[in-house]
Structures are given as C-alpha cells and as structure tokens.
Design an enzyme around this catalytic site. Structure first.
Site, mmCIF file in Angstrom:
data_model
loop_
_atom_site.group_PDB
_atom_site.id
_atom_site.type_symbol
_atom_site.label_atom_id
_atom_site.label_comp_id
_atom_site.label_asym_id
_atom_site.label_seq_id
_atom_site.Cartn_x
_atom_site.Cartn_y
_atom_site.Cartn_z
ATOM 1 N N HIS A 153 -32.413 38.268 53.130
ATOM 2 C CA HIS A 153 -32.604 38.694 54.516
ATOM 3 C C HIS A 153 -31.514 39.654 54.991
ATOM 4 C CE1 HIS A 153 -35.068 34.779 55.405
ATOM 5 N NE2 HIS A 153 -35.716 35.641 54.633
ATOM 6 N N PHE A 394 -33.712 30.099 50.387
ATOM 7 C CA PHE A 394 -32.528 30.863 50.012
ATOM 8 C C PHE A 394 -32.369 32.168 50.800
ATOM 9 C CE2 PHE A 394 -34.502 29.032 46.049
ATOM 10 C CZ PHE A 394 -33.873 27.801 46.181
ATOM 11 N N CYS A 395 -32.735 32.160 52.082
ATOM 12 C CA CYS A 395 -32.661 33.375 52.921
ATOM 13 C C CYS A 395 -33.384 34.537 52.262
ATOM 14 C CB CYS A 395 -31.215 33.745 53.221
ATOM 15 S SG CYS A 395 -30.344 32.518 54.223
ATOM 16 N N ALA A 396 -34.469 34.220 51.562
ATOM 17 C CA ALA A 396 -35.318 35.232 50.931
ATOM 18 C C ALA A 396 -36.755 34.733 51.025
ATOM 19 C CB ALA A 396 -34.898 35.460 49.480
#
Length: 448
Positions: A153, A394-396
């Site tokens: 992100h 995982f911020c993805a």
C-alpha cells in the site's frame, strides 16, 4: 580533540565520496568476498517466550519482513553517539558540531550503500510509506504514475493520477505491461513505481529491465526497496534507478528512520513536504515572502530530524556491506530452500507465489493451511511452539486477494514467515514440524 575526530563515535563514517557527479558512489566491498565470516548478531537472539501450556522456549522470529530485530552493531553505534547527541545544523556548540557531522556522514554512508550518484538527494524520512508520500508530493502536477496492483500500500496508494496494472503472469509480462502503459500514458511526466522484492511472496522483480523500459520512453522509475536491501545489494547507478525508498526498521535499524534517495530536481521544485525550521532559507513578516531552502535534502527535512535513526540506518548499511553479501545471501538461500522444500512436502499447506519456480526470492514465504484460519494458525504457532509469524493481507490487499482467489479464499488471509541474519536451522525445522502438526490436526477434524 576536534568535532571531526569525535564523530567516529557513531561508527558511520563512510569511505571518501567521489567529488565528481559523473560517477555513482559505490558501496565498499570486501577484499576477499569468499573468506568465511560470522554473520552479524541481532538483539534478542537468545530471548525466550512463554508457552500457553506453561514453560518457555527460545523465540523463533519469523516476522522480519514486518520489522527486523536490531543488529548489535546498530545498538552499539547509537549508544556511542548518545554522549554527544544534540540538534543538528546551525548549532555552534561542540556537541552540535559533532552530531551534525555524524548526521551528514550517515547520509553519505547511505548514498554509498545504495550506489547513488553524488548529485542525488538522500532525504531521511520516517519509513518507506513516508518516503513514497514525499515523492508523491514532489511529483509535478499531471504526473501519470504506472503501478502494479501487486504493490504494498505504501507504493499503491499515494498517487493522485495512477494507472493500476493487474498482476503480471511472469517477469517478462511485467516488463511488457509497463512498456504498454507508459507508452499509452497521456503527455507529461510519467513515473513507474515498482517493488524490488515482494513483501508477500519474496519474489524479486526485474527492476533493471523495468528501469530500461522507463528510460526508453522518457519516464522515471521509483523502487520500493524495503524488502530487498536487507537481503541483497542494490546499485542505483548501475541499474539506472531514479528513486529508491526503504525503511530502517526492516534493515535491522529500528529507530524510526527511512530514506528516499534519488533525483533532486522534483524535490527542489516542490514546496516543502513539511513547512518549518530547516526547510526555510528566509522568513519575513509576510507569509507569502518565505523563501525555501534550495537544497533538496534540507527542503524536506523540516524540524529537528531523527538523528539517532539516521545513524542507526547508516550503521546497519555499514554492517551488512562489511559482512559481505555473498555470506548473507548463502545463509538466506540455504534456509529458504530448506523451508520451501519442507512446505512443499506437507499436504494441506500451500505456498503463495505469483510466478512459480525459477524466480529468485528473498527470505519471505507466505502460505495457507487447509482447515485453519490464518489468525488461528498464527496464534497457535506462537502459543504452542514459540514461533512468531505474521497473518493477514500484509498491507497488500489487492495482491493477496489475487493470490488467494484461485483457491476460493478471496475473503481470507494468509500466514507469512520471513527471516534474516538471526535465523537458524532449528527455527526452520521447528516451523516445519509445527506446520505438519497443524495440517494433521485439520485432517483429523475433517475425517472425524
């Protein structure tokens, strides 16, 4: 003793920097890269953690991709700097002079570690997210940003005008897709943003080829190197990279600093990212008469910077480069092969990968365990076996959904194991044994 002499307390003094902007500053290399060396030690290598059933066990840390443990050398460098810690720039006192020189030396150490050009800016930020947001702030109006949905992100979200590309089927397709998108972008500045190594799969992206593609169309490239630089060398000059961002807390330097390194022109032309002391060259009684610093680094480091964080990052850079990348890579590749082979042999455990076999990777492996919610699996690994992993997206989020969707898991999460210099064979074997037990337990529940 002069301030220059005392600055060596930080252990971050770099090799002499080339005076010419015609050549990149190269990181120092070992004279004999094949000579055996001990790997650097990390703080907490001997830590024990409690187990749910009572007792304790040595901690097996598999969460390096979130925040790597602190190197002993980094802690020592910060401790040595503290007696002369002071604010930097403009201070006439002895401690301020010492700290200022150490801080600027740290900047040059990072420049050398990245192989950046002398004319490039090296701006200390809070982390990769902060660095990418700074670059988004500095990009000229109308800049078209080309970015893959596989990004963290930090690289996916900051842009005002973005063309998002779907997950490519191969490294070659990544280059071809970037080529098409840049070629078809509207007139004006264009920027390709790409990871160097995925924080989800560990797969290393073809950044040299992507950089060449961007240059061929007059575009620039920004690389999120947060997951690469703790594991592999990176040479901006040789690769032709315009910008690189990374975080100290993933580079064994958890003191709150990150880096944006790259071309100065956009940074010099943009209003300061933060407006305040240090960014200003002249301030009068009229707010519209403020003149900002022409130096790209000072312009975007308003306020008192995180001096100790910068010194910590530089110390980590020196330690990794001084150890020798051959030794670091051999250690990681051996453990990664052991882990991937073991996971492949456990029925019900599936590794997440974008491109499959034959692609180089850093020490990151994400997976799902049939019959287990990712959070429950992670909690069980911690409470029963003393193993620390990460669970989630995982911020993805778009990327993880893409990887899980093929198995009907679009709304679920995954487990990620990541490691580095402090990881041992026993940690890998313990994780594999725990996963076998988790998979067997799920199988027994299904059979019952």
């Amino acid at each position: 003793m002069s301030p220059a002499g005392t600055a060596t307390l930080t252990t971050t003094r770099p090799a002499p920097v080339a005076a010419s902007a015609a050549a990149p500053v190269r990181p120092r290399r070992n004279a004999d890269a094949t000579a055996p060396r001990d790997l650097p030690r990390v703080i907490g290598a001997d830590a024990s953690v409690p187990l749910d059933g009572g007792g304790s066990v040595a901690y097996a840390n598999f969460d390096y991709a979130a925040s790597a443990p602190c190197l002993e050398s980094v802690q020592e460098a910060v401790t040595r700097a503290l007696p002369y810690y002071s604010s930097v720039h403009r201070g006439a006192g002895y401690a301020s002079q010492v700290t200022t020189e150490a801080y600027e030396n740290a900047r040059e150490t990072v420049r050398g570690f990245l192989g950046a050009w002398k004319r490039d800016a090296v701006v200390f930020t809070r982390n990769t997210t902060d660095a990418m947001n700074l670059l988004a702030h500095a990009a000229p109006p109308g800049t078209t940003v080309v970015v893959f949905e596989t990004e963290h992100h930090a690289s996916l979200l900051p842009w005002k005008r973005a063309v998002r590309l779907p997950a490519p089927a191969s490294p070659l397709e990544a280059v071809a897709a970037a080529d098409r998108a840049i070629r078809e972008a509207p007139a004006g500045p264009r920027l390709l943003v790409v990871t160097a190594a995925s924080n989800v799969t560990g797969e290393i992206w073809p950044i040299a080829e992507l950089a060449a593609t961007a240059r061929a169309h007059g575009a620039r490239i920004a690389v999120d190197a947060a997951q690469l630089v703790p594991h592999r060398p990176l040479d901006m000059g040789a690769l032709g990279l315009d910008y690189v961002a990374f975080s100290g807390h993933k580079l064994y330097a958890p003191f709150g600093a990150g880096v944006l390194a790259g071309r100065s022109d956009w940074l010099r032309a943009a209003d300061p990212y933060l407006k305040g002391g240090g960014a200003s060259a002249s301030v009068t009684g009229r707010g519209d008469a403020t003149r900002w610093s022409a130096d790209a680094q000072q312009r975007h480091e308003a306020g008192t910077p995180n001096v100790l964080g910068a010194l910590a990052v530089a110390a980590a850079c020196e330690t990794l480069a001084g150890t020798g990348w051959d030794a670091l890579v051999r250690h990681e590749e051996r453990l990664l092969a052991r882990l991937r082979e073991g996971v492949a042999g456990i029925p019900g455990v599936r590794e997440l990968t974008l491109w499959g076999e034959g692609v180089p990777r850093v020490g990151i492996l994400s997976f799902v365990v049939d019959g287990w919610n990712a959070r429950d699996a992670a909690l069980t690994l911690s409470g029963t076996y003393g193993i620390g992993v990460r669970d989630g997206k995982f911020c993805a989020h778009p990327f993880v959904r893409h990887l899980l969707g093929g198995a009907g898991r679009a709304a679920e999460s995954a487990v990620r194991a990541s490691f580095g210099v402090g990881t041992e064979d026993e940690h890998v074997d313990r994780l594999l044994d725990a996963l076998r037990r988790l998979a067997a337990t799920a199988g027994e529940r299904r059979a019952g």
